[in-house]
Scaffold this active site. Structure first.
Site, PDB file in Angstrom:
ATOM      1  N   ASP A   1      -0.114   5.157   1.046  1.00  0.00           N
ATOM      2  CA  ASP A   1      -0.330   6.116   2.121  1.00  0.00           C
ATOM      3  C   ASP A   1      -0.354   5.419   3.481  1.00  0.00           C
ATOM      4  O   ASP A   1      -1.140   4.500   3.702  1.00  0.00           O
ATOM      5  CB  ASP A   1      -1.638   6.873   1.900  1.00  0.00           C
ATOM      6  CG  ASP A   1      -1.596   7.730   0.650  1.00  0.00           C
ATOM      7  OD1 ASP A   1      -0.707   8.588   0.549  1.00  0.00           O
ATOM      8  OD2 ASP A   1      -2.439   7.526  -0.249  1.00  0.00           O
TER       9      ASP A   1
ATOM     10  N   ASP B   1       0.865  -1.167   0.000  1.00  0.00           N
ATOM     11  CA  ASP B   1       0.000   0.000   0.000  1.00  0.00           C
ATOM     12  C   ASP B   1       0.913   1.230   0.000  1.00  0.00           C
ATOM     13  O   ASP B   1       2.118   1.120   0.269  1.00  0.00           O
ATOM     14  CB  ASP B   1      -0.881  -0.033   1.242  1.00  0.00           C
ATOM     15  CG  ASP B   1      -1.694   1.228   1.428  1.00  0.00           C
ATOM     16  OD1 ASP B   1      -2.367   1.639   0.472  1.00  0.00           O
ATOM     17  OD2 ASP B   1      -1.633   1.811   2.527  1.00  0.00           O
TER      18      ASP B   1
END
Length: 231
Positions: free
Chosen positions: A17, A15
């Site tokens: 953020d 991922d």
């Protein structure tokens, strides 16, 4: 501290953020402006964000809005996020970990747009991935596992032989559902994951015989998927 715990995989899926970059200042500013624009509770707006695409967030927060309005609002949000990308920094250890990996042994799976992904990674001083699955590349965002499975296919590896790094509840649920092995990065303790780290300084990588050997240099709380999570 305990002795390092090691695991091997063919590929790592990240991922963005909260996992590779700290973009909280940019996100809080832009979505706070969105909340004020629509007279919404800012805390409720921020609580709706983790792991979801901007389109899904806006559609959920503005249930009476038509498709054209949602599309316009997403464009408004993306333009402001791109303008605040210079506030983004790396999650500690991210640069060291990514630069230790060959190009096609890792990918980014993010609910951000491709342009936003490139700007945030660049602002944080991180390399751009050879493979990325972004918001506009999937039909269903997290917690659907589509993005992780697509990234594994693009890397030509079995998702079961991948480690998936995530920080949010929807992202970890998507990771569990994908069939890969989740690694929780600074995630709430209530979110189950086989491996947990505070940040990426706790992870070191070496490539050995076509496989990535990871060592986790902090105590790990092993937790099985919670009841109801489908792998």
């Amino acid at each position: 501290m305990t002795a390092p715990r090691a695991v091997t995989a063919r590929a790592l899926l990240f991922d963005m953020d909260g996992t590779l970059v700290d973009s909280a200042a940019s996100i809080d500013r832009v979505w706070g402006e969105f909340a004020a624009r629509h007279r919404l509770d800012p805390a409720g707006v921020l609580a709706a964000l983790p792991g979801r695409t901007a389109h899904d967030i806006v559609a959920g927060l503005l249930p009476a809005a038509g498709f054209a309005t949602v599309t316009d609002e997403v464009a408004w949000i993306r333009a402001r996020e791109e303008a605040t990308a210079d506030t983004v920094t790396e999650i500690p250890g991210a640069r060291r970990l990514l630069t230790a990996l060959p190009a096609r042994t890792w990918a980014v799976v993010t609910s951000a747009s491709r342009t936003m992904m490139e700007r945030r990674l660049t602002a944080a001083g991180l390399p751009l991935p050879a493979v990325a699955v972004c918001a506009d590349d999937v039909r269903a965002g997290k917690p659907d596992p589509e993005g992780f499975r697509a990234a594994a296919r693009l890397l030509d590896v079995d998702i079961a032989d991948c480690l998936l790094f995530e920080d949010s509840a929807p992202g970890l649920l998507a990771a569990h559902r994908s069939g890969g092995t989740p690694v929780a990065v600074a995630a709430p303790a209530a979110e189950p994951a086989p491996y947990r780290v505070d940040d990426l300084t706790a992870v070191t990588a070496q490539v050995q015989g076509g496989r990535i050997r990871l060592e986790f240099r902090q105590p790990l709380a092993h937790a099985e998927p919670a009841e109801g999570i489908r792998r």
